[in-house]
Design an enzyme around this catalytic site. Structure first.
Site: not given
Ligand SMILES: *[C@@H]1O[C@H](CO)[C@@H](O)[C@H](O)[C@H]1NC(C)=O
Ligand SMILES: *[C@@H]1O[C@H](CO)[C@@H](O)[C@H](O)[C@H]1NC(C)=O
Ligand SMILES: *[C@@H]1O[C@H](CO)[C@@H](O)[C@H](O)[C@H]1NC(C)=O
Ligand SMILES: *[C@@H]1O[C@H](CO)[C@@H](O)[C@H](O)[C@H]1NC(C)=O
Length: 327
Positions: A67, A117, A206, A208-209
């Site tokens: 995402h 995701d 922030g 994310s990932g």
């Protein structure tokens, strides 16, 4: 050796090639990360803005969330490695950067269900490992993560430090329990939940990932990828992470040479998500102790032993470019 799935560098005293953080002496979270504590953490930036985190999984590839690329293309991304503070990355001699030569988004990624995701980024050229730049081991297929884990704190209590890597521990919440909280069926087997049911500690935009990691026998193993959540650190809404162990085959199909290290993570004891009436339990830290005391008072249990289940999520915070999906 005890990690048959890890590739060992036999020339160098049997050091595993992933999941080792020589400068990480931390046991307890809740503070700014010291340099080198989390050497696989990367910052993905576009036009000098941090928009997502990621993890280095070998000398050429970074694992992150799909995402993150809703509105950003591979050619717009710069990957920073060896970074501990976004504010001094240009003066920090340990920091290296790369552009991205390939972006692979999992074909089953759905922005509506958040399933699958995950994405892989190929660096424009390989990086050399240092004490500040080291790949993380990935949880192999069949890994078991009982409830009880650790992640990054995301609050606005120290806005001046917003650009520094922070670390926090939070417990894994079992999928059965998590499905009850979010609505039955929303949480798939491809996801891991983690957070304090009392609220107050969670990953957020922030982050994310970025990776959710656990230590097993001295080796750090990535269990999850920061994906989504309802709000941030809200009571009864733990954060949702992509369950890395479900994607070993897919990752190995994309990365055909110099494959990342996969380690089977094993939780011993009884899975509290399946059985409410068990769980010998040891404290992970004093802060954790207080919170867990509270949780116990409302009937929570964690089937963990000390050190067995220290899971952390690291956040490279930035005010500028929030990106964890908040629903
Ligand atoms: C997380 O943030 C809250 C709110 O600012 C703070 O009270 C708490 O100490 C932080 N926890 C950690 C582990 O940083
Ligand atoms: C970068 O900033 C962090 C946080 O202020 C500090 O701990 C670190 O020592 C700095 N690193 C360099 C190389 O200046
Ligand atoms: C995508 O999902 C389908 C249906 O669950 C599954 O059969 C397929 O293997 C998945 N694709 C990948 C690449 O994992
Ligand atoms: C562990 O599972 C039990 C049983 O479902 C649940 O009540 C508890 O909240 C879970 N503990 C944590 C820390 O998530």
């Amino acid at each position: 050796n005890s990690h048959p799935c890890v590739k060992y560098n036999t020339a160098l005293f049997l050091l595993p090639v992933c999941g080792v953080a020589p400068l990480n002496t931390k046991i307890v979270g809740g503070q700014d990360a010291s340099p080198g504590s989390w050497p696989w953490q990367v910052s993905l930036q576009t036009n000098d803005f941090h928009f997502c985190g990621g993890s280095l999984i070998n000398s050429n590839w970074v694992l992150t969330a799909a995402h993150c690329f809703a509105s950003i293309t591979a050619s717009q991304v710069t990957v920073y490695l060896g970074d501990q503070s976004l504010s001094n990355q240009t003066s920090n001699p340990n920091v290296v950067s790369r552009s991205v030569s390939q972006l692979i988004i999992h074909p089953n990624y759905s922005s509506s269900t958040h399933d699958s995701d995950l994405a892989l980024l190929k660096l424009s050229s390989s990086v050399t490992f240092t004490n500040y730049i080291t790949p993380i081991c990935l949880a192999a297929a069949g890994s078991k993560f009982f409830n009880g884990t650790l992640t990054w704190n995301r609050t606005n209590s120290k806005p001046s430090d917003v650009n520094t890597l922070l670390e926090v521990q939070i417990p894994v919440v079992g999928n059965r329990k998590c499905n009850c909280l979010y609505g039955v069926g929303d949480i798939t087997d491809n996801m891991v939940c983690a957070g304090l049911l009392a609220g107050g500690k969670d990953s957020c935009q922030g982050d994310s990932g970025g990776p959710l990691v656990s230590k097993q026998s001295g080796v750090w193993v990535q269990a999850g990828i920061v994906s989504f959540g309802i709000g941030c650190a809200q009571p009864n809404y733990p954060g949702l992470y992509t369950r890395v162990s479900q994607y070993q085959d897919w990752i190995n199909q994309q990365i055909t040479s110099n494959q990342p290290g996969f380690v089977t993570f094993t939780s011993t004891g009884t899975d509290g998500d399946l059985n409410r009436n068990v769980a010998p339990y040891l404290l992970l830290s004093q802060i954790f102790h207080l919170v867990m005391d509270h949780m116990f008072s409302i009937g929570e249990r964690s089937g963990l032993q000390e050190g067995q289940f220290s899971t952390w999520t690291l956040l490279l915070r930035s005010k500028a470019f929030p990106e964890r999906d908040v629903i």
